[in-house]
Motif scaffolding. Structure first.
Motif, PDB file in Angstrom:
ATOM      1  N   TYR A   1      -2.269   3.261  -5.528  1.00  0.00           N
ATOM      2  CA  TYR A   1      -2.889   1.985  -5.171  1.00  0.00           C
ATOM      3  C   TYR A   1      -2.652   1.725  -3.695  1.00  0.00           C
ATOM      4  O   TYR A   1      -1.682   2.209  -3.101  1.00  0.00           O
ATOM      5  N   GLY A   2      -3.573   0.962  -3.102  1.00  0.00           N
ATOM      6  CA  GLY A   2      -3.427   0.666  -1.692  1.00  0.00           C
ATOM      7  C   GLY A   2      -4.709   0.144  -1.082  1.00  0.00           C
ATOM      8  O   GLY A   2      -5.665  -0.211  -1.800  1.00  0.00           O
ATOM      9  N   CYS A   3      -4.757   0.091   0.222  1.00  0.00           N
ATOM     10  CA  CYS A   3      -5.978  -0.314   0.925  1.00  0.00           C
ATOM     11  C   CYS A   3      -7.059   0.732   0.680  1.00  0.00           C
ATOM     12  O   CYS A   3      -6.776   1.930   0.614  1.00  0.00           O
TER      13      CYS A   3
ATOM     14  N   SER B   1      -8.767  -3.730  -1.424  1.00  0.00           N
ATOM     15  CA  SER B   1      -7.731  -2.925  -2.066  1.00  0.00           C
ATOM     16  C   SER B   1      -8.242  -2.322  -3.368  1.00  0.00           C
ATOM     17  O   SER B   1      -9.182  -2.835  -3.978  1.00  0.00           O
TER      18      SER B   1
ATOM     19  N   LYS C   1       0.227   4.223   1.072  1.00  0.00           N
ATOM     20  CA  LYS C   1       0.126   5.147   2.201  1.00  0.00           C
ATOM     21  C   LYS C   1       1.300   4.940   3.146  1.00  0.00           C
ATOM     22  O   LYS C   1       1.654   3.820   3.494  1.00  0.00           O
TER      23      LYS C   1
ATOM     24  N   ASN D   1      -6.063  -9.561   1.519  1.00  0.00           N
ATOM     25  CA  ASN D   1      -6.291  -8.124   1.338  1.00  0.00           C
ATOM     26  C   ASN D   1      -6.887  -7.730  -0.007  1.00  0.00           C
ATOM     27  O   ASN D   1      -7.298  -6.574  -0.171  1.00  0.00           O
TER      28      ASN D   1
ATOM     29  N   CYS E   1      -7.106   3.523   3.002  1.00  0.00           N
ATOM     30  CA  CYS E   1      -5.898   4.349   2.991  1.00  0.00           C
ATOM     31  C   CYS E   1      -5.886   5.337   1.828  1.00  0.00           C
ATOM     32  O   CYS E   1      -5.400   6.466   1.981  1.00  0.00           O
TER      33      CYS E   1
ATOM     34  N   LYS F   1       0.832  -3.130   4.317  1.00  0.00           N
ATOM     35  CA  LYS F   1       0.039  -4.275   3.881  1.00  0.00           C
ATOM     36  C   LYS F   1       0.291  -4.597   2.413  1.00  0.00           C
ATOM     37  O   LYS F   1       0.406  -3.708   1.575  1.00  0.00           O
TER      38      LYS F   1
ATOM     39  N   CYS G   1       1.731   2.268   6.141  1.00  0.00           N
ATOM     40  CA  CYS G   1       0.907   1.076   5.926  1.00  0.00           C
ATOM     41  C   CYS G   1       1.753   0.081   5.143  1.00  0.00           C
ATOM     42  O   CYS G   1       2.183   0.357   4.034  1.00  0.00           O
TER      43      CYS G   1
ATOM     44  N   ILE H   1      -1.264  -5.534  -0.755  1.00  0.00           N
ATOM     45  CA  ILE H   1      -2.655  -5.417  -1.206  1.00  0.00           C
ATOM     46  C   ILE H   1      -3.069  -6.502  -2.194  1.00  0.00           C
ATOM     47  O   ILE H   1      -4.256  -6.606  -2.536  1.00  0.00           O
TER      48      ILE H   1
ATOM     49  N   CYS I   1       0.841  -1.201   0.000  1.00  0.00           N
ATOM     50  CA  CYS I   1       0.000   0.000   0.000  1.00  0.00           C
ATOM     51  C   CYS I   1       0.878   1.254   0.000  1.00  0.00           C
ATOM     52  O   CYS I   1       1.893   1.324   0.701  1.00  0.00           O
TER      53      CYS I   1
END
Length: 262
Positions: A190-192, A175, A159, A171, A195, A164, A162, A166, A157
Motif C-alpha cells: 500500500y502507498g501513494c 493512495s 516505498k 492523500n 510510489c 506520506k 516516502c 496515505i 506509504c
C-alpha cells in the motif's frame, strides 16, 4: 468528525435527529418533534411500558453545558403528559447543578436517561448510513470519524523514503493498495499511487478512497480470502500488512448504507 457537523444543525434539526437516535435505540415515538409552542415537551417516546418526556437542548452557538434554568418544572411537565421517565438529549452536557436535579428525579422513582454529546458520538457509528446522511456531510468529507476514543494512527506509504500518511484527508484520493507477485510469493502493498502502482503486478488492487466504503472493504476482504485458495504462497509479512491496512481503514471508514464507491 461528527462533532463539528452536530453544531451545524439547527435546533429543529436537532430534535428530528434526536428522534432518529432514540428510534435506533429501541424507543417507540408517540409524539414527535413539532414547530412552534411545544407545551413543555419536545417528544414523548416509550420503552418497555414506560413513557418518557424528551427534552432536546442544542447549545450550538455557545456550546455551554445545559443548566438548571433551562430545565424548569421537569416533574410538573412529566406529570402533565403522564410520563414516568425523562430523557435529557443534549448536544453538550449538563452542569453539576442540573445533574443533581436530574438525580433527584431518579431518587423519586422516575426513570432517567441522560444522553450527552459523548454518548451521541459513541452511538452515531452504530446507526445506518441512510439515516446519518440526512444530517451530516458527504461521505467524501468524513475523516477519522469512527474511532473517536482511539489515538489516530497514520498509515505510511511503503516505498522507502516516502513518509506520506496515505489515509490523511489530503492523500486519500492519491493512495492505493494491491498485491505484488515476486518470485513465488505474494506481498500485500500500500502507498501513494505514484510510489507503488508499478509494483502492483498481481491482478487485484483497490484505491483507498474505494475501500473506505464498508461494502467495498468486505469485497476486498473476499479477494484476500480467494488468494489463499489459489495455492500461491503468501509472504511472511502478508498478514501483518493486511492487519495494518484494516486498522487504518477503520479510522476513515464510511458507515454501512451510506452509498457505494463509484
Amino acid at each position: 468528525m461528527y462533532q463539528d457537523d452536530i453544531y451545524k444543525l439547527t435546533p429543529n434539526q436537532w430534535e428530528w435527529f434526536a428522534q432518529d437516535v432514540l428510534f435506533h435505540l429501541g424507543y417507540t415515538v408517540q409524539i414527535g418533534p413539532s414547530e412552534g409552542v411545544d407545551d413543555g415537551l419536545d417528544m414523548i417516546v416509550e420503552l418497555e411500558n414506560t413513557k418518557y418526556l424528551v427534552s432536546c437542548k442544542h447549545n450550538f452557538k455557545t456550546k455551554k453545558n445545559v443548566g438548571v434554568r433551562a430545565e424548569s418544572d421537569i416533574r410538573d411537565r412529566m406529570e402533565q403528559h403522564n410520563c414516568g421517565g425523562f430523557i435529557a438529549f443534549y448536544s453538550t452536557s449538563a452542569t453539576t447543578g442540573l445533574k443533581n436535579k436530574l438525580l433527584s428525579l431518579k431518587n423519586r422513582d422516575y426513570e432517567l436517561v441522560e444522553i450527552y454529546l459523548d454518548n451521541i458520538l459513541d452511538i452515531i457509528p452504530t446507526m445506518r448510513g441512510f439515516i446519518l446522511q440526512k444530517y451530516f456531510s458527504r461521505p467524501q468529507d468524513l475523516h477519522h470519524q469512527l474511532l473517536q476514543e482511539t489515538e489516530y494512527k497514520p498509515l505510511i506509504c511503503m516505498k522507502e523514503d516516502c513518509e506520506k500518511d496515505i489515509i490523511s484527508q489530503r492523500n486519500i484520493p492519491w493512495s492505493m493498495a494491491g498485491f505484488h507477485h515476486e518470485g513465488n510469493k505474494i506481498h500485500l502493498i500500500y502507498g501513494c499511487k505514484h510510489c507503488v502502482s508499478d509494483y502492483a503486478n498481481y491482478p487485484y488492487w483497490a484505491e483507498i478512497s474505494q475501500i473506505r466504503y464498508i461494502e467495498q472493504m468486505l469485497n476486498w476482504r473476499s479477494v484476500v480470502d480467494n488468494i489463499k485458495t489459489e495455492n500461491i504462497e503468501l509472504s511472511e509479512e502478508f498478514y501483518e500488512h493486511w492487519a495494518y491496512l484494516q486498522e487504518a481503514i477503520l479510522q476513515i471508514q464510511i458507515p454501512q448504507g451510506w452509498g457505494r464507491w463509484i
